[in-house]
Design a protein around this motif. Structure first.
Motif, short mmCIF file in Angstrom:
data_model
loop_
_atom_site.label_atom_id
_atom_site.label_comp_id
_atom_site.label_asym_id
_atom_site.label_seq_id
_atom_site.Cartn_x
_atom_site.Cartn_y
_atom_site.Cartn_z
N GLU A 30 0.85 -1.19 0.00
CA GLU A 30 0.00 0.00 0.00
C GLU A 30 0.88 1.23 0.00
N ASN A 31 0.52 2.21 -0.82
CA ASN A 31 1.13 3.53 -0.73
C ASN A 31 0.04 4.56 -1.03
N GLU A 32 0.40 5.80 -1.32
CA GLU A 32 -0.64 6.81 -1.48
C GLU A 32 -1.45 6.63 -2.76
N TRP A 33 -0.94 5.83 -3.70
CA TRP A 33 -1.61 5.69 -4.99
C TRP A 33 -2.33 4.37 -5.17
N ALA A 34 -1.90 3.35 -4.47
CA ALA A 34 -2.38 2.00 -4.79
C ALA A 34 -2.44 1.11 -3.56
N LEU A 35 -3.33 0.13 -3.65
CA LEU A 35 -3.41 -0.96 -2.68
C LEU A 35 -3.34 -2.26 -3.47
N ALA A 36 -2.56 -3.22 -2.98
CA ALA A 36 -2.47 -4.52 -3.65
C ALA A 36 -2.76 -5.61 -2.62
N PHE A 37 -3.53 -6.60 -3.07
CA PHE A 37 -3.91 -7.70 -2.17
C PHE A 37 -4.18 -8.95 -2.98
N HIS A 38 -4.13 -10.10 -2.29
CA HIS A 38 -4.34 -11.37 -2.97
C HIS A 38 -5.80 -11.51 -3.40
N ASP A 39 -6.00 -12.03 -4.62
CA ASP A 39 -7.35 -12.31 -5.10
C ASP A 39 -7.98 -13.41 -4.24
N ILE A 40 -9.26 -13.26 -3.96
CA ILE A 40 -9.95 -14.22 -3.09
C ILE A 40 -10.12 -15.58 -3.78
N ALA A 41 -10.08 -15.61 -5.10
CA ALA A 41 -10.23 -16.86 -5.87
C ALA A 41 -9.10 -16.95 -6.88
N VAL A 50 -4.18 -5.14 -8.00
CA VAL A 50 -3.65 -3.82 -7.66
C VAL A 50 -4.72 -2.80 -8.04
N ILE A 51 -5.12 -2.00 -7.07
CA ILE A 51 -6.20 -1.04 -7.32
C ILE A 51 -5.72 0.37 -6.97
N PRO A 52 -6.18 1.37 -7.74
CA PRO A 52 -5.85 2.75 -7.39
C PRO A 52 -6.66 3.21 -6.18
N LYS A 53 -6.14 4.18 -5.46
CA LYS A 53 -6.87 4.73 -4.31
C LYS A 53 -8.05 5.58 -4.75
N GLY A 54 -7.97 6.15 -5.95
CA GLY A 54 -9.03 7.03 -6.45
C GLY A 54 -10.24 6.25 -6.93
N LYS A 55 -11.34 6.98 -7.12
CA LYS A 55 -12.62 6.36 -7.50
C LYS A 55 -12.75 6.30 -9.01
N GLY A 66 -7.84 9.93 -14.83
CA GLY A 66 -6.81 9.97 -13.79
C GLY A 66 -5.81 11.08 -14.06
N SER A 67 -5.32 11.69 -12.99
CA SER A 67 -4.28 12.73 -13.16
C SER A 67 -2.97 12.04 -13.54
N GLU A 68 -2.05 12.84 -14.06
CA GLU A 68 -0.73 12.29 -14.40
C GLU A 68 -0.11 11.64 -13.16
N ALA A 69 -0.26 12.29 -12.03
CA ALA A 69 0.36 11.76 -10.80
C ALA A 69 -0.30 10.44 -10.39
N GLU A 70 -1.62 10.36 -10.53
CA GLU A 70 -2.32 9.12 -10.16
C GLU A 70 -1.91 7.97 -11.09
N PHE A 75 0.86 2.95 -11.77
CA PHE A 75 1.59 1.96 -12.56
C PHE A 75 2.97 1.69 -11.98
N ARG A 76 3.60 2.68 -11.40
CA ARG A 76 4.88 2.41 -10.72
C ARG A 76 4.66 1.49 -9.53
N ALA A 77 3.57 1.69 -8.82
CA ALA A 77 3.26 0.82 -7.67
C ALA A 77 3.04 -0.62 -8.15
N ALA A 78 2.30 -0.79 -9.24
CA ALA A 78 2.03 -2.14 -9.75
C ALA A 78 3.34 -2.84 -10.12
#
Ligand code: 5GP
Length: 126
Positions: A30-41, A50-55, A66-70, A75-78
Motif C-alpha cells: 500500500e502507498n498513497e496511490w495503490a493498494l495490492a492484495f491477494h485475489d480471493i479466488a 492492484v487497485i488505485p486509491k481514487g474512485k 486519472g491525473s498524471e500523478a495518479e 503503474f509504478r506501484a504495480a
C-alpha cells in the motif's frame, strides 16, 4: 458523464469497501496511490490485484480521467508489487478486464498480476 457505457462510480463496490477497511484483504502493498492484495479466488499460484486509491470504475475511466500523478503513481506501484513478489524473473502477466465484453465484475479499476507458473500465451476463454 459515464465512460464507455459503464455506470458512474459506485461507492458500495467490494473494492471500495476494502479500501475503506470495511472488508478485510490479504494486503501485499500500500502507498498513497495503490493498494495490492491477494485475489480471493486465485487463478494462478500468485494472483494479486492492484487497485488505485481514487474512485475510477474501469481502465477506460482511469486512463481518461486519472491525473498524471495518479496514473504514474499507480503503474509504478504495480511494477513495484510484481518486483517485490519476485515475479520479474521468470515473468508474469498483467491484465485488466474492462466492461461487459472484458468480463469485468468489480467496478473499481484493477490490474490482475498472475505468476508462479508458466501461463501460456493468453488467458483461456472462460
Ligand atoms: P474482474 O473480473 O472484475 O476483473 O476481477 C475481479 C476479481 O476480484 C476476481 O478475480 C475475484 O476473484 C476478485 N474478488 C471479488 N471479490 C473479492 C473480495 O472480496 N476480495 C478479494 N481479495 N478479491 C475479490
Amino acid at each position: 458523464m459515464t465512460v464507455s457505457g459503464l455506470p458512474p462510480y459506485d461507492d458500495t463496490n467490494i473494492f471500495a469497501r476494502i479500501l475503506r477497511g470495511e472488508i478485510p484483504c490479504r494486503k501485499v502493498f500500500e502507498n498513497e496511490w495503490a493498494l495490492a492484495f491477494h485475489d480471493i479466488a486465485p487463478q494462478a499460484p500468485i494472483h494479486v490485484l492492484v487497485i488505485p486509491k481514487g474512485k475510477y470504475c474501469s481502465f477506460a475511466d482511469f486512463s481518461a480521467k486519472g491525473s498524471e500523478a495518479e496514473i504514474a503513481g499507480f503503474f509504478r506501484a504495480a511494477g513495484e508489487v510484481a518486483r517485490d513478489l519476485g515475479l520479474e524473473d521468470p515473468g508474469y502477466r498483467v491484465l485488466a478486464n474492462m466492461g461487459d465484453h472484458g468480463g469485468q465484475e468489480v467496478p473499481h479499476f484493477h490490474l490482475h498480476l498472475f505468476g508462479g507458473r508458466s501461463l501460456g500465451r493468453m488467458v483461456p476463454a472462460g
